[in-house]
Motif scaffolding. Sequence first.
Motif, mmCIF file in Angstrom:
data_model
loop_
_atom_site.group_PDB
_atom_site.id
_atom_site.type_symbol
_atom_site.label_atom_id
_atom_site.label_comp_id
_atom_site.label_asym_id
_atom_site.label_seq_id
_atom_site.Cartn_x
_atom_site.Cartn_y
_atom_site.Cartn_z
ATOM 1 N N LYS A 2 0.845 -1.184 0.000
ATOM 2 C CA LYS A 2 0.000 0.000 0.000
ATOM 3 C C LYS A 2 0.880 1.233 0.000
ATOM 4 O O LYS A 2 1.978 1.223 0.564
ATOM 5 N N ILE A 3 0.367 2.323 -0.611
ATOM 6 C CA ILE A 3 1.000 3.623 -0.428
ATOM 7 C C ILE A 3 0.824 3.983 1.048
ATOM 8 O O ILE A 3 -0.187 3.666 1.645
ATOM 9 N N ARG A 4 1.875 4.610 1.629
ATOM 10 C CA ARG A 4 1.746 4.887 3.058
ATOM 11 C C ARG A 4 1.842 6.377 3.364
ATOM 12 O O ARG A 4 2.645 7.093 2.787
ATOM 13 N N GLY A 187 -3.426 22.951 1.301
ATOM 14 C CA GLY A 187 -4.250 22.099 2.167
ATOM 15 C C GLY A 187 -4.101 20.626 1.844
ATOM 16 O O GLY A 187 -5.060 19.861 1.895
ATOM 17 N N PHE A 188 -2.848 20.198 1.537
ATOM 18 C CA PHE A 188 -2.612 18.798 1.162
ATOM 19 C C PHE A 188 -3.059 17.822 2.257
ATOM 20 O O PHE A 188 -3.673 16.800 1.969
ATOM 21 N N ARG A 189 -2.659 18.116 3.480
ATOM 22 C CA ARG A 189 -2.947 17.186 4.584
ATOM 23 C C ARG A 189 -4.040 17.772 5.478
ATOM 24 O O ARG A 189 -4.123 18.989 5.645
ATOM 25 N N PRO A 190 -4.861 16.923 6.058
ATOM 26 C CA PRO A 190 -5.961 17.438 6.880
ATOM 27 C C PRO A 190 -5.470 17.996 8.220
ATOM 28 O O PRO A 190 -4.378 17.632 8.682
ATOM 29 N N LEU A 247 -6.348 19.136 -1.419
ATOM 30 C CA LEU A 247 -6.327 18.065 -0.415
ATOM 31 C C LEU A 247 -5.976 16.744 -1.098
ATOM 32 O O LEU A 247 -6.547 16.418 -2.150
ATOM 33 N N CYS A 248 -5.062 16.000 -0.525
ATOM 34 C CA CYS A 248 -4.659 14.699 -1.079
ATOM 35 C C CYS A 248 -5.884 13.793 -1.214
ATOM 36 O O CYS A 248 -6.514 13.451 -0.206
ATOM 37 N N SER A 249 -6.214 13.395 -2.434
ATOM 38 C CA SER A 249 -7.412 12.568 -2.604
ATOM 39 C C SER A 249 -7.223 11.180 -1.992
ATOM 40 O O SER A 249 -8.196 10.496 -1.678
ATOM 41 N N PHE A 250 -5.960 10.775 -1.789
ATOM 42 C CA PHE A 250 -5.713 9.479 -1.138
ATOM 43 C C PHE A 250 -6.141 9.486 0.334
ATOM 44 O O PHE A 250 -6.309 8.432 0.941
ATOM 45 N N GLU A 251 -6.307 10.692 0.916
ATOM 46 C CA GLU A 251 -6.852 10.727 2.278
ATOM 47 C C GLU A 251 -8.228 10.073 2.281
ATOM 48 O O GLU A 251 -8.549 9.304 3.179
ATOM 49 N N TYR A 392 2.197 8.088 -11.082
ATOM 50 C CA TYR A 392 3.257 9.091 -10.898
ATOM 51 C C TYR A 392 3.659 9.198 -9.433
ATOM 52 O O TYR A 392 2.938 8.774 -8.537
ATOM 53 N N SER A 393 4.820 9.839 -9.223
ATOM 54 C CA SER A 393 5.338 10.002 -7.866
ATOM 55 C C SER A 393 4.463 10.946 -7.049
ATOM 56 O O SER A 393 3.751 11.770 -7.602
ATOM 57 N N CYS A 394 4.591 10.810 -5.741
ATOM 58 C CA CYS A 394 4.007 11.787 -4.824
ATOM 59 C C CYS A 394 5.149 12.484 -4.097
ATOM 60 O O CYS A 394 6.079 11.816 -3.641
HETATM 61 S S1 SF4 Z 1 0.263 13.130 -5.421
HETATM 62 FE FE1 SF4 Z 1 -1.301 11.575 -4.869
HETATM 63 S S2 SF4 Z 1 -0.692 10.768 -2.851
HETATM 64 FE FE2 SF4 Z 1 0.465 12.685 -3.217
HETATM 65 S S3 SF4 Z 1 -0.745 14.312 -2.268
HETATM 66 FE FE3 SF4 Z 1 -1.398 14.210 -4.413
HETATM 67 S S4 SF4 Z 1 -3.129 12.756 -4.429
HETATM 68 FE FE4 SF4 Z 1 -2.059 12.502 -2.479
#
Ligand code: SF4
Length: 462
Positions: A2-4, A187-190, A247-251, A392-394
């Motif tokens: 998993k992505i962490r 606002g990437f992280r909550p 906001l990171c959609s992976f949240e 792609y990278s994060c």
């Molecule tokens: S690149 Fe992907 S994992 Fe990184 S902040 Fe954006 S949505 Fe989240």
Amino acid sequence: MKIREECGIFGVISKRRADSGNIVFAGLISQQHRGQESAGISAFKDGKIITHKGQGLVTAVFDSETLDKFNGADKAIGHVRYSTKGNNGFVNAQPITTSHKKATFALAHNGNIVNADKIRDKLENEYGVVFNTSNNCEAVILLIINEMIKGNDFITALRNVVSKIEGAYSMALMTEDYLIAVRDRVGFRPLCMGRTEDSIMVASESCALDSVDAQFIRDIEPGEIVIIDNGLNIRSIKDTRKAPKGLCSFEYIYFARQDSVIDGRSVYEMRKAMGKYLALQNPVEADLICGVPDSGLEGAKGYAEQSKIPYGSAFVLNRYIGRSFIYPTQKAREKAVRLKLNPLRAAVEDKRIVLVDDSIVRGTTCAKIISELRSAGAKEIHMRITAPLFKYSCYFGTDIDKPEGLIANRMSVEEIRKHIGADSLDFLSIENLLKISGEADPGFCVGCFSGKYPIDLDISDC
Ligand code: SF4
């Protein structure tokens, strides 16, 4: 695999001396999913910062004796960490504290400051600063001190620093006078705030506020600095520079706990909506909709509701194997999948199954799960993924920085389908991911799916 996520943070300030250590401990336990490699708490007590941190889960780092040391502290911040930037050694565990003649304070950080290396170079070359860690937030601390040496008070120094750092950061800082929450302008992280009768708390996720019976006040806005003083007065300073929301959609897809609400949206409802859109996107005839525990379950429920196909369990999850256990070889990791997830033969035998999971990173775990389901008698397996193709990278606080390792970067959907052994495979489209909030511009980062990031990564200044 998993992505962490990198980290989770929690902070409390109380009107009176309190059992701050126990409050932060609870806040960290409920955010353990955001980082399992180290945990730490710093508290202000009798004019000094006391800190305890260590490697491992929160319950392994703290016992009642260590928590008792924080009794009587009116402010404390804490941190759980999964290392992405810097190694995972004890030296990088947070909070990071400093006791300088200009200021004594502690900082806990979630995210990744993309110009941190340039800042470090500048501080080393121009000011002869020596770094003790490879941690992003040490650069922030030294920048703050540098600003204070120029004659600024703490808050002005922090504002000046925020205008120099770029990337993803949600931070909790603690001085003798304040608890401060800072969220980057994208606002990437909550980051959110809550209160009890005599305390105010800040946390990465609202589930941590629930764990200490705090009432949710609001999310910290992108580009906002919230300053809470000893009388629990709240002051807000906003960054007036224009920035896209991201906001990171992976949240919503995987990182956050399903009982959290982030930027006004329930993670549980968002995951269900992802499943619903998957069902609309690519319907298939099946007997049973199942999710891969835990973060595929809500998507499966949404898929089942939309498709009117029964929802059920395909696996028994062994809850005693944590996310943190590191298996040394690929073979051992593959074996561990079976230890963690055992197919439920009675439920899956002779069934056409739609199996919903949150992401495919390298494809090995997914292939193993499908092969286990086939061995248990499943007739067809239609794999559905609640994230778009992860190519792609994060750069914003996760552990994926090399696209070469991502299966979607080197294979088509059909090639991935063959590789994992599914009868059919589909990923939520980026368009549908953006649609699920129901807003014209949901303000999500989708950089690892589209290759287009909310901020320019080539930052030459600091
Ligand atoms: S690149 Fe992907 S994992 Fe990184 S902040 Fe954006 S949505 Fe989240």
